[in-house]
Design a protein around this motif. Structure first.
Motif, PDB file in Angstrom:
ATOM      1  N   ARG A  39      -9.629 -39.747  25.900  1.00  0.00           N
ATOM      2  CA  ARG A  39     -10.957 -40.290  25.613  1.00  0.00           C
ATOM      3  C   ARG A  39     -11.504 -41.015  26.828  1.00  0.00           C
ATOM      4  N   VAL A  40     -12.817 -40.910  26.999  1.00  0.00           N
ATOM      5  CA  VAL A  40     -13.514 -41.614  28.076  1.00  0.00           C
ATOM      6  C   VAL A  40     -14.829 -42.157  27.532  1.00  0.00           C
ATOM      7  N   ALA A  41     -15.150 -43.387  27.873  1.00  0.00           N
ATOM      8  CA  ALA A  41     -16.476 -43.955  27.611  1.00  0.00           C
ATOM      9  C   ALA A  41     -17.121 -44.223  28.964  1.00  0.00           C
ATOM     10  N   LYS A  42     -18.314 -43.696  29.171  1.00  0.00           N
ATOM     11  CA  LYS A  42     -19.008 -43.797  30.458  1.00  0.00           C
ATOM     12  C   LYS A  42     -20.214 -44.716  30.329  1.00  0.00           C
ATOM     13  N   LEU A  43     -20.291 -45.713  31.202  1.00  0.00           N
ATOM     14  CA  LEU A  43     -21.460 -46.581  31.238  1.00  0.00           C
ATOM     15  C   LEU A  43     -22.532 -45.923  32.082  1.00  0.00           C
ATOM     16  N   SER A  44     -23.665 -45.607  31.453  1.00  0.00           N
ATOM     17  CA  SER A  44     -24.793 -44.992  32.136  1.00  0.00           C
ATOM     18  C   SER A  44     -25.973 -45.959  32.063  1.00  0.00           C
ATOM     19  N   VAL A  45     -27.180 -45.444  31.993  1.00  0.00           N
ATOM     20  CA  VAL A  45     -28.381 -46.280  31.901  1.00  0.00           C
ATOM     21  C   VAL A  45     -29.300 -45.717  30.830  1.00  0.00           C
ATOM     22  N   LEU A  46     -30.235 -46.518  30.375  1.00  0.00           N
ATOM     23  CA  LEU A  46     -31.177 -46.085  29.358  1.00  0.00           C
ATOM     24  C   LEU A  46     -31.882 -44.796  29.796  1.00  0.00           C
ATOM     25  N   ASP A  47     -31.905 -43.828  28.911  1.00  0.00           N
ATOM     26  CA  ASP A  47     -32.480 -42.499  29.147  1.00  0.00           C
ATOM     27  C   ASP A  47     -31.584 -41.595  29.982  1.00  0.00           C
ATOM     28  N   GLY A  48     -30.511 -42.163  30.582  1.00  0.00           N
ATOM     29  CA  GLY A  48     -29.579 -41.331  31.329  1.00  0.00           C
ATOM     30  C   GLY A  48     -30.272 -40.416  32.313  1.00  0.00           C
ATOM     31  N   GLY A  49     -30.086 -39.124  32.155  1.00  0.00           N
ATOM     32  CA  GLY A  49     -30.671 -38.167  33.086  1.00  0.00           C
ATOM     33  C   GLY A  49     -32.041 -37.668  32.703  1.00  0.00           C
ATOM     34  N   ALA A  50     -32.709 -38.325  31.754  1.00  0.00           N
ATOM     35  CA  ALA A  50     -34.044 -37.878  31.364  1.00  0.00           C
ATOM     36  C   ALA A  50     -35.031 -38.135  32.500  1.00  0.00           C
ATOM     37  N   GLY A  51     -35.924 -37.198  32.724  1.00  0.00           N
ATOM     38  CA  GLY A  51     -36.921 -37.363  33.777  1.00  0.00           C
ATOM     39  C   GLY A  51     -36.541 -36.620  35.040  1.00  0.00           C
ATOM     40  N   THR A  52     -37.361 -36.801  36.069  1.00  0.00           N
ATOM     41  CA  THR A  52     -37.174 -36.041  37.308  1.00  0.00           C
ATOM     42  C   THR A  52     -37.051 -36.916  38.547  1.00  0.00           C
ATOM     43  N   ASP A  53     -37.139 -38.236  38.408  1.00  0.00           N
ATOM     44  CA  ASP A  53     -37.068 -39.071  39.604  1.00  0.00           C
ATOM     45  C   ASP A  53     -35.629 -39.186  40.091  1.00  0.00           C
ATOM     46  N   VAL A  54     -35.431 -39.866  41.198  1.00  0.00           N
ATOM     47  CA  VAL A  54     -34.116 -39.932  41.831  1.00  0.00           C
ATOM     48  C   VAL A  54     -33.088 -40.617  40.934  1.00  0.00           C
ATOM     49  N   ILE A  55     -33.530 -41.602  40.162  1.00  0.00           N
ATOM     50  CA  ILE A  55     -32.610 -42.294  39.258  1.00  0.00           C
ATOM     51  C   ILE A  55     -32.143 -41.339  38.161  1.00  0.00           C
ATOM     52  N   ALA A  56     -33.080 -40.580  37.606  1.00  0.00           N
ATOM     53  CA  ALA A  56     -32.736 -39.610  36.562  1.00  0.00           C
ATOM     54  C   ALA A  56     -31.775 -38.554  37.092  1.00  0.00           C
ATOM     55  N   ARG A  57     -32.055 -38.024  38.280  1.00  0.00           N
ATOM     56  CA  ARG A  57     -31.192 -36.966  38.845  1.00  0.00           C
ATOM     57  C   ARG A  57     -29.787 -37.494  39.098  1.00  0.00           C
ATOM     58  N   TRP A  58     -29.694 -38.710  39.598  1.00  0.00           N
ATOM     59  CA  TRP A  58     -28.399 -39.330  39.905  1.00  0.00           C
ATOM     60  C   TRP A  58     -27.555 -39.440  38.633  1.00  0.00           C
ATOM     61  N   HIS A  59     -28.147 -39.988  37.585  1.00  0.00           N
ATOM     62  CA  HIS A  59     -27.378 -40.215  36.360  1.00  0.00           C
ATOM     63  C   HIS A  59     -27.147 -38.929  35.583  1.00  0.00           C
ATOM     64  N   ALA A  60     -28.027 -37.956  35.725  1.00  0.00           N
ATOM     65  CA  ALA A  60     -27.785 -36.655  35.099  1.00  0.00           C
ATOM     66  C   ALA A  60     -26.523 -36.020  35.672  1.00  0.00           C
ATOM     67  N   GLU A  61     -26.360 -36.105  36.967  1.00  0.00           N
ATOM     68  CA  GLU A  61     -25.166 -35.529  37.600  1.00  0.00           C
ATOM     69  C   GLU A  61     -23.912 -36.286  37.188  1.00  0.00           C
ATOM     70  N   ALA A  62     -24.003 -37.614  37.122  1.00  0.00           N
ATOM     71  CA  ALA A  62     -22.843 -38.426  36.740  1.00  0.00           C
ATOM     72  C   ALA A  62     -22.434 -38.153  35.293  1.00  0.00           C
ATOM     73  N   GLU A  63     -23.415 -38.060  34.406  1.00  0.00           N
ATOM     74  CA  GLU A  63     -23.096 -37.800  33.006  1.00  0.00           C
ATOM     75  C   GLU A  63     -22.524 -36.399  32.818  1.00  0.00           C
ATOM     76  N   ALA A  64     -23.047 -35.433  33.549  1.00  0.00           N
ATOM     77  CA  ALA A  64     -22.558 -34.056  33.428  1.00  0.00           C
ATOM     78  C   ALA A  64     -21.084 -33.973  33.808  1.00  0.00           C
ATOM     79  N   ALA A  65     -20.680 -34.737  34.817  1.00  0.00           N
ATOM     80  CA  ALA A  65     -19.277 -34.718  35.237  1.00  0.00           C
ATOM     81  C   ALA A  65     -18.363 -35.208  34.125  1.00  0.00           C
ATOM     82  N   VAL A  66     -18.836 -36.157  33.347  1.00  0.00           N
ATOM     83  CA  VAL A  66     -18.042 -36.677  32.231  1.00  0.00           C
ATOM     84  C   VAL A  66     -18.028 -35.675  31.080  1.00  0.00           C
ATOM     85  N   ARG A  67     -19.176 -35.104  30.767  1.00  0.00           N
ATOM     86  CA  ARG A  67     -19.223 -34.140  29.661  1.00  0.00           C
ATOM     87  C   ARG A  67     -18.366 -32.914  29.939  1.00  0.00           C
ATOM     88  N   ASP A  68     -18.183 -32.585  31.214  1.00  0.00           N
ATOM     89  CA  ASP A  68     -17.416 -31.395  31.578  1.00  0.00           C
ATOM     90  C   ASP A  68     -15.956 -31.712  31.908  1.00  0.00           C
TER      91      ASP A  68
END
Length: 283
Positions: free
Chosen positions: A96-125
């Motif tokens: 089991r893993v719990a990952k601390l992300s940010v509100l909205d995670g990878g939603a959106g297209t700005d640099v913050i969204a892209r960064w967290h989308a990649e980080a979350e994807a690594a955990v989901r995979d």
């Protein structure tokens, strides 16, 4: 054994205390284990996301882990620290893993969204049961006022009148503990807020009432806040994203029901958080 990375941070520190109090074996990963102030029985271990060998040692023999990274968005081509932690968890065969992300995670297209989308994807995979925790502003951000308030009653605050439903890190930690110790939260993504939408100025007023002091906010103009981020070396694209998310989006001000649904109680209020941390402000 449960590994907590970022074990001296706002959420990680709370999580270590909660897990230890409940009798779970805990290993706390930090880059400065000799300086860590941890509950009795918690094992401190060195770990650095830039040092793969240290991560292999820190994750060895664990079955669950809390993953978080303080790596700043835009300081590397991608979230290299998050990716390294996810790889280490996968190699160690965690359940089991719990990952601390940010509100909205990878939603959106700005640099913050892209960064967290990649980080979350690594955990989901990663091949383990995962839970994503997406809090907004932390109540504990108010601790940055502590030094100034020990010397006086006025504090400079950027974005002083922008509301957010800030959350007590202890509530985030409580949900993380459930995710790491039960099988009930695998595959869940939790967007988290506190029970009230307050501006930093309003939070300062509540803190003043708690301390029995008449505290005053000195708002920092928006352009001065931008200049301050430039001086700290924030990349321009990151500054633009922060300014947009803070000044033009109301998403962070939403009061979300997730904490109450998961924990079966309302989230802690800012007044309750302040009451538990008066010592930090000299009270």
């Amino acid at each position: 054994m449960i590994l907590v990375t970022g074990a001296t941070g706002h959420v990680g520190g709370e999580l270590v205390r909660q897990l230890a109090a409940a009798g779970h074996p805990v290993r706390a990963m930090t880059r400065r284990p000799a300086e860590a102030r941890l509950p009795e029985g918690v094992q401190a271990v060195y770990g650095d996301a830039d040092d793969p060998e240290s991560l292999a040692a820190a994750f060895a023999g664990t079955e669950a882990a809390f993953l978080m990274s303080a790596q700043g968005v835009g300081t590397a081509p991608g979230p290299t620290h998050d990716l390294a932690l996810a790889r280490a968890a996968a190699k160690a065969g965690l359940r089991r893993v719990a990952k601390l992300s940010v509100l909205d995670g990878g939603a959106g297209t700005d640099v913050i969204a892209r960064w967290h989308a990649e980080a979350e994807a690594a955990v989901r995979d990663g091949g383990f049961a995962w839970t994503l925790l997406r809090p907004g502003r932390f109540m504990s951000n108010a601790l940055q006022w502590a030094g100034r308030l020990r010397a006086g009653d006025e504090v400079s605050i950027p974005f002083a009148d922008r509301p957010a439903a800030s959350i007590d890190p202890a509530d985030v930690a409580e949900i993380a503990a459930l995710a790491l110790t039960t099988g009930e939260h695998g595959g869940a993504t939790y967007e988290l807020s506190g029970p009230q939408s307050l501006t930093p100025t309003e939070e300062l007023s509540i803190l003043g009432s708690t301390l029995g002091r008449d505290l005053h906010a000195r708002p920092v103009p928006d352009e001065a806040a931008r200049t301050g981020m430039e001086r700290y070396g924030f990349p321009p694209e990151v500054i633009d994203a922060i300014m947009h998310r803070t000044l033009e989006s109301d998403r962070g001000a939403e009061v979300l029901p997730t904490v109450e649904k998961v924990l079966g109680r309302r989230p802690r209020t800012f007044a309750e958080w302040a009451g538990a941390h008066v010592a930090a402000f000299g009270g």
